[in-house]
Motif scaffolding. Structure first.
Motif, short mmCIF file in Angstrom:
data_model
loop_
_atom_site.label_atom_id
_atom_site.label_comp_id
_atom_site.label_asym_id
_atom_site.label_seq_id
_atom_site.Cartn_x
_atom_site.Cartn_y
_atom_site.Cartn_z
N ILE B 12 -4.37 2.51 -19.00
CA ILE B 12 -3.10 3.00 -18.42
C ILE B 12 -3.27 4.42 -17.90
O ILE B 12 -2.86 4.76 -16.79
CB ILE B 12 -1.97 2.94 -19.48
N LEU B 13 -3.98 5.25 -18.70
CA LEU B 13 -4.22 6.62 -18.29
C LEU B 13 -5.00 6.66 -16.97
O LEU B 13 -4.67 7.42 -16.05
CB LEU B 13 -4.99 7.35 -19.39
N ALA B 14 -6.02 5.82 -16.87
CA ALA B 14 -6.86 5.79 -15.67
C ALA B 14 -6.02 5.38 -14.46
O ALA B 14 -6.09 6.01 -13.39
CB ALA B 14 -8.03 4.82 -15.86
N ILE B 15 -5.18 4.36 -14.64
CA ILE B 15 -4.33 3.90 -13.53
C ILE B 15 -3.37 5.01 -13.11
O ILE B 15 -3.20 5.29 -11.92
CB ILE B 15 -3.55 2.62 -13.93
N ALA B 16 -2.79 5.71 -14.09
CA ALA B 16 -1.85 6.78 -13.78
C ALA B 16 -2.54 7.89 -13.00
O ALA B 16 -2.00 8.42 -12.03
CB ALA B 16 -1.25 7.33 -15.07
N LEU B 17 -3.77 8.23 -13.40
CA LEU B 17 -4.51 9.29 -12.70
C LEU B 17 -4.79 8.90 -11.26
O LEU B 17 -4.60 9.68 -10.34
CB LEU B 17 -5.83 9.58 -13.43
N VAL B 18 -5.25 7.64 -11.09
CA VAL B 18 -5.56 7.16 -9.73
C VAL B 18 -4.27 7.15 -8.89
O VAL B 18 -4.25 7.64 -7.76
CB VAL B 18 -6.21 5.76 -9.78
N ALA B 19 -3.19 6.65 -9.49
CA ALA B 19 -1.92 6.59 -8.77
C ALA B 19 -1.48 8.00 -8.35
O ALA B 19 -1.08 8.24 -7.21
CB ALA B 19 -0.84 5.94 -9.62
N GLY B 20 -1.63 8.95 -9.31
CA GLY B 20 -1.26 10.34 -9.02
C GLY B 20 -2.08 10.89 -7.87
O GLY B 20 -1.54 11.51 -6.94
N ALA B 21 -3.38 10.64 -7.90
CA ALA B 21 -4.26 11.14 -6.85
C ALA B 21 -3.89 10.52 -5.51
O ALA B 21 -3.87 11.20 -4.48
CB ALA B 21 -5.72 10.84 -7.20
N LEU B 22 -3.56 9.23 -5.52
CA LEU B 22 -3.20 8.55 -4.28
C LEU B 22 -1.90 9.10 -3.71
O LEU B 22 -1.79 9.34 -2.51
CB LEU B 22 -3.07 7.03 -4.50
N VAL B 23 -0.92 9.31 -4.61
CA VAL B 23 0.36 9.87 -4.16
C VAL B 23 0.11 11.25 -3.54
O VAL B 23 0.62 11.57 -2.48
CB VAL B 23 1.37 9.97 -5.33
N TYR B 24 -0.72 12.07 -4.22
CA TYR B 24 -1.01 13.40 -3.73
C TYR B 24 -1.62 13.35 -2.33
O TYR B 24 -1.23 14.03 -1.42
CB TYR B 24 -1.94 14.14 -4.69
N LYS B 25 -2.61 12.43 -2.19
CA LYS B 25 -3.34 12.36 -0.92
C LYS B 25 -2.49 11.76 0.19
O LYS B 25 -2.46 12.26 1.31
CB LYS B 25 -4.62 11.54 -1.11
N PHE B 26 -1.79 10.66 -0.09
CA PHE B 26 -1.14 9.92 0.99
C PHE B 26 0.35 10.23 1.14
O PHE B 26 0.93 9.91 2.15
CB PHE B 26 -1.36 8.42 0.81
N VAL B 27 0.97 10.83 0.14
CA VAL B 27 2.39 11.14 0.29
C VAL B 27 2.57 12.65 0.45
O VAL B 27 2.96 13.13 1.50
CB VAL B 27 3.23 10.60 -0.90
N TYR B 28 2.21 13.42 -0.60
CA TYR B 28 2.43 14.85 -0.55
C TYR B 28 1.58 15.50 0.54
O TYR B 28 2.04 16.37 1.27
CB TYR B 28 2.12 15.47 -1.91
N ASN B 29 0.33 15.06 0.65
CA ASN B 29 -0.60 15.68 1.60
C ASN B 29 -0.89 14.80 2.79
O ASN B 29 -1.92 14.95 3.42
CB ASN B 29 -1.92 15.99 0.88
N LYS B 30 -0.02 13.87 3.08
CA LYS B 30 -0.34 12.96 4.18
C LYS B 30 -0.49 13.75 5.48
O LYS B 30 0.19 14.76 5.69
CB LYS B 30 0.75 11.89 4.31
N PRO B 31 -1.39 13.32 6.33
CA PRO B 31 -1.65 14.11 7.53
C PRO B 31 -0.52 13.95 8.56
O PRO B 31 0.25 12.99 8.50
CB PRO B 31 -2.94 13.52 8.07
N HIS B 32 -0.44 14.91 9.49
CA HIS B 32 0.48 14.75 10.61
C HIS B 32 0.01 13.56 11.45
O HIS B 32 -1.17 13.30 11.53
CB HIS B 32 0.46 16.02 11.48
N PRO B 33 0.95 12.87 12.09
CA PRO B 33 0.52 11.76 12.94
C PRO B 33 -0.39 12.29 14.06
O PRO B 33 -0.21 13.41 14.52
CB PRO B 33 1.84 11.24 13.54
N ASP B 34 -1.35 11.49 14.45
CA ASP B 34 -2.20 11.88 15.58
C ASP B 34 -1.54 11.35 16.85
O ASP B 34 -1.71 10.18 17.22
CB ASP B 34 -3.61 11.31 15.41
N TYR B 35 -0.78 12.23 17.50
CA TYR B 35 0.03 11.77 18.63
C TYR B 35 -0.82 11.30 19.81
O TYR B 35 -0.35 10.55 20.65
CB TYR B 35 1.02 12.86 19.06
#
Lengths: 184, 145
Positions: B12-35
């Motif tokens: 569970i801990l491992a899944i939470a860490l991965v989920a956290g990292a994914l949220v950070y990368k793709f939600v909080y730090n998601k890139p600007h669209p490449d127009y």
């Protein structure tokens, strides 16, 4: 403010200027930057396509700003700004209509001038009277203008949800840099 | 604590860490669209877009603000302001000088835009931020033709 009001203001400006049109200075590439600093997060955005006009015969000063032209470092911040705070679909423009106080155009011949500027700032559809200091300087044909002043989101009816209240400064530092050309 | 429970907790801990990292990368730090690579939501002539905003600003704002549009037409000029290159379609003279559509280029497209000659037929794609009373503003523009 709707465009009709803006145009009537422009008409008034033009009527006031009349033959001394040479006193009018414009830019369509003014810069406005804002900066929110809290221990939790630093948020900065810049808009490089701001319309600004100064009429030195009447001391009128006008800004037109498109909210969606503010660029943030993080895409998510930009989305939140437009969707949740500025509500840019509903209120696409911010405007400032004001006056430079106690100022004569000839003062600029003496070098950089610190001036008081007073007027109506409309953001998020809510108008608030503000007063700030700024500088004006003549450089060749151009006039360079700068001002730094605080904007409180709550003054303009922008609600910050309590979950992020620690991430967004109560008072947001706004920096204006414009380089105006004489109107042709 | 049984071995099994520890394994489950670690999982569970491992899944939470991965989920956290994914949220950070793709939600909080998601890139600007490449127009540059985005498909346009609307394709029309620059003149039609300008007419849409000058005849009925409210409807045009609802339709086009925040959208990717591809415009075709004859470019009037290019301007430089600090590091920005702006391709301009001029349709009208007003109290603020030229009025029309101002397309600020994605920096990767600056050279291409500076190579344009007035009256050249172009297709320009960009993110439309609105109409400020004198001009329609497009950001992150690229030249598709």
């Amino acid at each position: 403010m709707n465009s009709l009001k803006f145009f009537s203001l422009v008409l008034v400006l033009v009527a006031l200027t009349g033959s001394i049109n040479a006193q009018k200075y414009l830019t369509k590439n003014g810069n406005i930057r804002f900066y929110s600093d809290t221990p939790m997060e630093k948020i900065e955005a810049i808009n490089k396509q701001v319309n600004a006009a100064i009429d030195l015969s009447t001391n009128q000063i006008v800004f037109k700003v498109l909210m969606k032209s503010f660029e943030f470092e993080k895409a998510l911040m930009q989305e939140h700004f437009n969707e949740n705070y500025a509500e840019s679909d509903k209120y696409p423009n911010a405007t400032f209509n004001g006056k430079i106080l106690n100022f004569k155009a000839t003062d600029l011949d003496k070098g950089k001038q610190t001036v008081d500027i007073e007027g109506d700032l409309t953001i998020h559809g809510v108008t608030k009277k503000i007063k700030t200091k700024g500088t004006l300087e003549k450089k060749g044909e151009k006039i360079i203008g700068n001002a730094v002043f605080p904007i409180k989101p709550t003054d303009h009816g922008i609600k910050i949800p309590s979950a992020v209240v620690k991430n967004i400064a109560e008072s947001i530092e706004t920096t204006v840099n414009i380089s105006l050309d004489p109107a042709k | 604590m049984s071995k099994k429970l520890i394994i489950i907790l670690l999982a569970i801990l491992a899944i939470a860490l991965v989920a956290g990292a994914l949220v950070y990368k793709f939600v909080y730090n998601k890139p600007h669209p490449d127009y540059i690579s985005l498909k346009p939501d609307f394709t029309l002539t620059a003149e039609n877009l300008f007419n849409a905003f000058t005849s009925d600003q409210t409807t045009a704002s609802t339709t086009y603000n925040g959208k990717v549009v591809e415009l075709s037409g004859k470019i009037s000029k290019t301007e430089q302001a600090d590091s920005l290159v702006i391709a301009v379609f001029v349709f009208k003279q007003g109290d603020f000088g030229d009025e029309g559509i101002r397309c600020s280029m994605d920096p990767r497209e600056n050279q291409k835009a500076l190579g344009l000659t007035p009256n050249q037929d172009v297709k320009i794609k960009g993110y439309l931020t609105g109409y400020n009373g004198t001009d329609i503003i497009l950001e992150k523009c690229s030249i598709s033709q």
